[in-house]
Scaffold this active site. Sequence first.
Site, mmCIF file in Angstrom:
data_model
loop_
_atom_site.group_PDB
_atom_site.id
_atom_site.type_symbol
_atom_site.label_atom_id
_atom_site.label_comp_id
_atom_site.label_asym_id
_atom_site.label_seq_id
_atom_site.Cartn_x
_atom_site.Cartn_y
_atom_site.Cartn_z
ATOM 1 N N LYS A 1 9.304 93.692 38.440
ATOM 2 C CA LYS A 1 9.377 92.533 37.535
ATOM 3 C C LYS A 1 9.242 91.232 38.334
ATOM 4 O O LYS A 1 8.529 90.310 37.911
ATOM 5 C CB LYS A 1 10.705 92.554 36.754
ATOM 6 C CG LYS A 1 10.760 93.661 35.712
ATOM 7 C CD LYS A 1 12.159 93.880 35.132
ATOM 8 C CE LYS A 1 12.162 95.074 34.169
ATOM 9 N NZ LYS A 1 13.496 95.426 33.643
ATOM 10 N N ASP B 1 15.212 89.853 27.030
ATOM 11 C CA ASP B 1 15.127 91.289 26.727
ATOM 12 C C ASP B 1 15.220 91.541 25.218
ATOM 13 O O ASP B 1 14.962 92.654 24.762
ATOM 14 C CB ASP B 1 16.267 92.044 27.433
ATOM 15 C CG ASP B 1 15.778 92.823 28.650
ATOM 16 O OD1 ASP B 1 14.571 93.115 28.727
ATOM 17 O OD2 ASP B 1 16.619 93.157 29.510
ATOM 18 N N GLN C 1 19.696 94.020 34.343
ATOM 19 C CA GLN C 1 19.009 95.310 34.465
ATOM 20 C C GLN C 1 19.953 96.445 34.073
ATOM 21 O O GLN C 1 21.078 96.531 34.569
ATOM 22 C CB GLN C 1 18.510 95.496 35.918
ATOM 23 C CG GLN C 1 17.734 96.785 36.142
ATOM 24 C CD GLN C 1 16.412 96.828 35.361
ATOM 25 O OE1 GLN C 1 15.723 95.824 35.243
ATOM 26 N NE2 GLN C 1 16.081 97.981 34.818
#
Length: 295
Positions: A54, A123, A100
């Site tokens: 990422k 997200d 994460q």
Amino acid sequence: MPARILDGKALAGAIEESLCDEVAAFTTAAGRAPRLVVVLVGEIAASASYVAAKARAAARVGIDADVVRVAGSADTAALVALVSEIARGSHGPVDGILVQLPLPRHVDTLAVLDAVPADRDVDGFHPENAGLLSQGRPRFIPCTAAGVQRLLVDAGIATAGRRAVIVGRSDIVGKPLALLLSARGPGGDATVTICHSHTTDLAEHCRTADILVAAVGRPGLITAEMVKPGATVIDVGINRVETPTGSRLVGDVDFPAVAAVAGAITPVPGGVGPLTVAMLLANTLLAAELRIGRR
Ligand code: NAD
């Protein structure tokens, strides 16, 4: 005829290319690049490698990404406090915050995710963003679900009026994807069935699918007998399996056998994974633009 391979990696590359220009325009207008802060907890090798991917992708398009590493022993209160501090600017300007997953077992994951303010939730997991998506007016769409829909649209695979079966009901993949595919408009208007661990006759449900999505985390779950000839098969699963020649990544679909039956299929790796990253970049740019009123 063998299935058409849906190349997520190539599409992600094209998305990144167009994001480069948009990020450059934002940076000129705002006097700074969009900025993403990623919180990485503990020492899970797969998580570290996803985060590294990422950060590399962010750098390729001109997004500034900062990775904050935290010991796996950190508790829920410490992580909530850290995320709240990041949101207040302790780690510099921040447009997007990503925690994460998975977090260690002793941590209350929802409490930590809830500490990410809705307007920085790239997200798309915050209840406000989940609510907006369920009402058909999305802001930040969970990246994997957005990537799957984008792949279908880009490949010209019709969804309107067709049967989609999604195996897996997680808040991260299955549920948001069901909302997207059943919403009104391009890439939507499908009739969606969600299957899960309590579904009886999984194979029977799968065989009805024009579009079959596997998002479970079980290698070989979807066999050729479960796929209607000509169907589109999207494999979200990522599983590391040991082979005599070392370990490798596979999805949830028995790829060689299903590719002989399906009309189109995503590979693992190189299918949905790269699109998840591309959608994260797009969400980060969106968050930055919303922040300065450019969208
Ligand atoms: P999860 O564990 O949260 O959810 C798994 C789902 O599968 C659950 O809803 C469960 O009910 C269902 N399930 C379990 N066993 C089943 C069975 N035998 N039959 C039918 N359904 C069953 O997982 P998740 O976070 O949604 O991830 C699913 C998979 O997708 C994992 O392999 C994960 O690594 C992968 N993933 C990939 C990407 C990507 O970018 N490609 C992104 C996120 C997750």
